[in-house]
Design a protein around this motif. Structure first.
Motif, PDB file in Angstrom:
ATOM      1  N   ASP A 165       0.878  -1.182   0.000  1.00  0.00           N
ATOM      2  CA  ASP A 165       0.000   0.000   0.000  1.00  0.00           C
ATOM      3  C   ASP A 165       0.901   1.213   0.000  1.00  0.00           C
ATOM      4  OD1 ASP A 165      -2.003   1.871   0.297  1.00  0.00           O
ATOM      5  OD2 ASP A 165      -2.558   1.274   2.327  1.00  0.00           O
ATOM      6  N   PRO A 166       0.927   1.944  -1.026  1.00  0.00           N
ATOM      7  CA  PRO A 166       1.833   3.071  -1.081  1.00  0.00           C
ATOM      8  C   PRO A 166       1.424   4.163  -0.111  1.00  0.00           C
ATOM      9  CG  PRO A 166       0.487   2.998  -3.077  1.00  0.00           C
ATOM     10  CD  PRO A 166       0.164   1.798  -2.263  1.00  0.00           C
ATOM     11  N   LEU A 167       0.153   4.213   0.328  1.00  0.00           N
ATOM     12  CA  LEU A 167      -0.298   5.273   1.257  1.00  0.00           C
ATOM     13  C   LEU A 167      -0.244   4.787   2.709  1.00  0.00           C
ATOM     14  CD1 LEU A 167      -3.310   6.739  -0.702  1.00  0.00           C
ATOM     15  CD2 LEU A 167      -1.004   7.595  -0.553  1.00  0.00           C
ATOM     16  N   GLY A 168       0.100   3.540   2.933  1.00  0.00           N
ATOM     17  CA  GLY A 168       0.150   2.966   4.281  1.00  0.00           C
ATOM     18  C   GLY A 168       1.031   3.759   5.220  1.00  0.00           C
ATOM     19  N   PRO A 169       2.233   4.088   4.823  1.00  0.00           N
ATOM     20  CA  PRO A 169       3.094   4.835   5.738  1.00  0.00           C
ATOM     21  C   PRO A 169       2.525   6.229   6.020  1.00  0.00           C
ATOM     22  CG  PRO A 169       4.416   3.836   4.003  1.00  0.00           C
ATOM     23  CD  PRO A 169       2.978   3.581   3.675  1.00  0.00           C
ATOM     24  N   VAL A 170       1.883   6.829   5.052  1.00  0.00           N
ATOM     25  CA  VAL A 170       1.304   8.161   5.260  1.00  0.00           C
ATOM     26  C   VAL A 170       0.129   8.040   6.234  1.00  0.00           C
ATOM     27  CG1 VAL A 170       0.065  10.057   4.140  1.00  0.00           C
ATOM     28  CG2 VAL A 170       2.017   8.985   3.016  1.00  0.00           C
ATOM     29  N   ARG A 171      -0.670   7.008   5.989  1.00  0.00           N
ATOM     30  CA  ARG A 171      -1.810   6.780   6.870  1.00  0.00           C
ATOM     31  C   ARG A 171      -1.326   6.525   8.290  1.00  0.00           C
ATOM     32  NH1 ARG A 171      -4.477   2.593   3.834  1.00  0.00           N
ATOM     33  NH2 ARG A 171      -4.885   3.981   2.174  1.00  0.00           N
ATOM     34  N   ALA A 172      -0.317   5.736   8.457  1.00  0.00           N
ATOM     35  CA  ALA A 172       0.216   5.425   9.789  1.00  0.00           C
ATOM     36  C   ALA A 172       0.764   6.683  10.449  1.00  0.00           C
ATOM     37  CB  ALA A 172       1.302   4.361   9.686  1.00  0.00           C
ATOM     38  N   ALA A 173       1.444   7.517   9.676  1.00  0.00           N
ATOM     39  CA  ALA A 173       1.998   8.754  10.225  1.00  0.00           C
ATOM     40  C   ALA A 173       0.872   9.698  10.638  1.00  0.00           C
ATOM     41  CB  ALA A 173       2.913   9.424   9.203  1.00  0.00           C
ATOM     42  N   LEU A 174      -0.177   9.796   9.830  1.00  0.00           N
ATOM     43  CA  LEU A 174      -1.326  10.659  10.171  1.00  0.00           C
ATOM     44  C   LEU A 174      -2.045  10.139  11.421  1.00  0.00           C
ATOM     45  CD1 LEU A 174      -2.829  11.463   6.648  1.00  0.00           C
ATOM     46  CD2 LEU A 174      -1.737  13.058   8.210  1.00  0.00           C
ATOM     47  N   LEU A 175      -2.197   8.814  11.493  1.00  0.00           N
ATOM     48  CA  LEU A 175      -2.861   8.219  12.662  1.00  0.00           C
ATOM     49  C   LEU A 175      -2.050   8.474  13.923  1.00  0.00           C
ATOM     50  CD1 LEU A 175      -5.269   6.575  13.603  1.00  0.00           C
ATOM     51  CD2 LEU A 175      -3.991   4.503  13.084  1.00  0.00           C
TER      52      LEU A 175
END
Length: 174
Positions: A10-20
Motif C-alpha cells: 500500500d503506497p499510502l500505508g506509511p502516510v496513513r500510519a503517520a497521520l494516525l
C-alpha cells in the motif's frame, strides 16, 4: 504453476500510519491540556469557595456578635426596668403601710395633745391668722395668703420616708 505474485504494498500505508500517529499524539496532548485546564478551574473554584466560606463565616460571626450584644442590651434594659418597677412597688407598699401605721396614732390617748402641737406649729410657721383645718386622714393643714403648711399624718410620714431614702434603699440591696 506459477508462483503467486506478492500483494502490492500500500503506497499510502506509511502516510496513513503517520497521520494516525500524529492524530493520536494530538488527541493525547488535547486530553492532557483539558485535564490541566479542568484542574486549574477546579483549584480556582475551590479557592473561591474557601474565600466565600471564610467571608460568610466572618460576616455570620459579626452579625451574631451584633445580635448577641443587642439581645444582652435588651435583657439588661428589661431587667433594670423590672428591678425599678419592683422597687417602686415595694416603696409604694412601704409608704402605704407606714401611713396606715401613723394614722393609728389618732386612736392613742395622747392624740389630742399631739394634734394641738401640730396646730401650734402651723400657726408658728404661718402666723396667728392662718386657717387651720383637720385633714381627713389625721393631722392638720394650715393656709395663709400664698402659703400652705401640710402637717397631715400622711404628709409627715412621706417626708420622713423621703429623708430616710438611702436607708430605705439599703433594705433591698444585697
Amino acid at each position: 504453476m506459477t508462483a503467486a505474485l506478492p500483494a502490492p504494498a500500500d503506497p499510502l500505508g506509511p502516510v496513513r500510519a503517520a497521520l494516525l500517529r500524529a492524530a493520536r499524539e494530538e488527541a493525547d496532548r488535547l486530553r492532557a491540556d483539558a485535564r490541566r485546564d479542568a484542574a486549574a478551574v477546579l483549584a480556582a473554584a475551590h479557592a473561591q469557595a474557601g474565600a466565600l466560606l471564610r467571608e460568610a463565616r466572618r460576616q455570620g460571626e459579626a452579625e451574631g456578635s451584633r445580635a448577641a450584644a443587642a439581645a444582652v442590651a435588651r435583657a439588661r434594659r428589661t431587667s433594670r426596668n423590672d428591678l425599678l418597677e419592683a422597687k417602686a412597688r415595694v416603696r409604694d407598699a412601704l409608704r402605704r403601710r407606714v401611713a396606715e401605721q401613723v394614722r393609728q396614732c389618732r386612736n392613742e390617748p395622747t392624740w389630742a395633745a399631739a394634734r394641738d402641737r401640730l396646730v401650734r406649729r402651723v400657726r408658728l410657721a404661718l402666723g396667728a391668722d392662718a386657717t387651720v383645718s383637720e385633714h381627713p386622714e389625721g393631722g392638720v393643714v394650715g393656709t395663709a395668703p400664698g402659703r400652705t403648711v401640710d402637717l397631715s399624718l400622711d404628709a409627715m410620714a412621706a417626708r420622713a420616708l423621703d429623708r430616710a431614702g438611702a436607708e430605705i434603699e439599703s433594705l433591698w440591696e444585697t
